[in-house]
Design an enzyme around this catalytic site. Structure first.
Site, PDB file in Angstrom:
ATOM      1  N   ASN A  18      41.943  39.077  41.852  1.00  0.00           N
ATOM      2  CA  ASN A  18      41.681  39.803  42.912  1.00  0.00           C
ATOM      3  C   ASN A  18      41.807  41.377  42.545  1.00  0.00           C
ATOM      4  OD1 ASN A  18      41.984  37.388  45.416  1.00  0.00           O
ATOM      5  ND2 ASN A  18      40.587  38.896  45.712  1.00  0.00           N
ATOM      6  N   SER A  19      42.845  41.440  41.743  1.00  0.00           N
ATOM      7  CA  SER A  19      43.504  42.928  41.491  1.00  0.00           C
ATOM      8  C   SER A  19      42.225  43.575  41.006  1.00  0.00           C
ATOM      9  CB  SER A  19      44.376  42.625  40.168  1.00  0.00           C
ATOM     10  OG  SER A  19      45.516  42.122  40.339  1.00  0.00           O
ATOM     11  N   ASP A  31      48.938  52.583  39.805  1.00  0.00           N
ATOM     12  CA  ASP A  31      48.213  51.543  39.386  1.00  0.00           C
ATOM     13  C   ASP A  31      46.724  51.669  39.837  1.00  0.00           C
ATOM     14  OD1 ASP A  31      48.102  49.038  38.364  1.00  0.00           O
ATOM     15  OD2 ASP A  31      48.596  47.946  39.935  1.00  0.00           O
ATOM     16  N   HIS A  39      46.454  48.254  35.811  1.00  0.00           N
ATOM     17  CA  HIS A  39      47.070  47.057  35.057  1.00  0.00           C
ATOM     18  C   HIS A  39      45.992  46.203  34.481  1.00  0.00           C
ATOM     19  CE1 HIS A  39      47.319  44.897  39.061  1.00  0.00           C
ATOM     20  NE2 HIS A  39      46.900  43.859  38.099  1.00  0.00           N
TER      21      HIS A  39
END
Length: 314
Positions: free
Chosen positions: A166-167, A92, A62
């Protein structure tokens, strides 16, 4: 400066702080800040972690999906254009490549070996603050997470605080090994964050680097890894003592058509031991689509066998 035999200019750390500092010092240099530019001139940001010295890095799908241009900045100030090797929205996860060599890189550990209560460290670039570290514990294992309309299984729950940006950054154990990829937090909650287990990531990375995409077959069920009672595991001669609990069966799917029900314990798939959800994901390759497979389950204390025909995930 010394005082009573101690150098107070560099005091020793307590064991907890020592492990957090070690994790950050080991993995921190391999964490990158990703900027994803789209055709409208807007940009989004996230994190990633280099896992080879020649520029391959792991992040969230994402973070990079739909981007027309990608750049990655290292903690030493260097910045590189990044190319998308492939992404997998179902987990993801995505792999990027930087045109560089001799880069700092992290080592993968194992998410299968994690225990609830174990120390973990999240490293990333929340809200643009580069190389930020937070620490916490593994709160739960085997969670199912809905992201972008999809169910992602075998997810690690942690209370190591995450923020936007942070993703895609690494979740690290006390030995400085990557055990997960940080992916989500629950807005409005305190200390409920999630990471994709590195065992899932390793399998996905290999397929993305080989084919640029992940092709699968599917059973039409959601499940979660669950421990078995030691006496039951001994009777079934299972090691490790775990299996996959069928949580939900999709109407009309292969599992429902073949006779599986919610509450079944999935033990074997085509004769292979299924100890966790990651095992099942690895077995459901594209080659199994349309081919009958034998599934062994435990239902209300009885062993039963069913014939299922996985469907293509295309």
């Amino acid at each position: 400066m010394a005082f009573d035999g101690f150098d107070i200019s560099n005091p020793p750390l307590d064991p907890y702080s020592e492990r957090v500092a070690h994790a950050f010092e080991t993995v921190g240099p391999s964490v990158v800040h990703i900027t994803a530019h789209n055709a409208r001139g807007r940009s989004g940001t996230g994190s990633g972690v280099l896992f080879t010295p020649d520029g391959y890095l792991l992040t969230n799908s994402h973070v990079v999906h739909g981007a027309s241009r990608l750049t990655a900045s290292l903690t030493d100030g260097r910045s590189f254009e990044a190319s998308l090797v492939g992404d997998d929205p179902a987990t993801d996860l995505a792999v990027l490549r930087l045109a560089a060599t001799g880069l700092p890189h992290a080592l993968f550990g194992s998410s299968r070996a994690l225990r609830v209560g174990q120390l973990v460290v999240a490293i990333g670039n929340p809200l643009g603050f580069q190389a930020t570290v937070t620490a916490g514990i593994v709160s739960a294992l085997g969670r199912t997470l809905r992201a972008s309309g999809r169910l992602i299984e075998s997810v690690i729950q942690t209370d190591a605080p995450l923020n936007p940006g942070n993703s895609g950054g690494p979740l690290v154990d006390g030995q400085g090994r990557v055990v997960g990829v940080n992916t989500a937090m629950i807005g409005g909650a305190q200390g409920i964050c999630f990471a994709i287990g590195v065992d899932t990531a390793v399998d996905v990375v290999a397929r993305l680097m080989r084919d640029g995409r992940v092709r699968r077959s599917r059973l039409g069920l959601s499940g979660q890894t669950t421990p078995l009672d030691p006496r039951l595991a001994a009777r079934l001669k299972r090691q490790p003592a775990s299996a996959v609990l069928v949580a939900e069966v999709q109407p009309g799917g292969a599992a429902a058509t073949g006779g599986l029900r919610a509450g079944d314990l999935l033990l074997r798939f085509d004769g292979e031991l299924v100890a966790n959800v990651d095992d099942l994901h690895r077995m459901l390759t594209a080659e199994r689509a349309g081919r009958a497979s034998e599934v062994e389950v435990l239902r209300q204390g009885r062993l039963e066998t069913f014939q299922l025909t996985p469907a293509s995930d295309d």
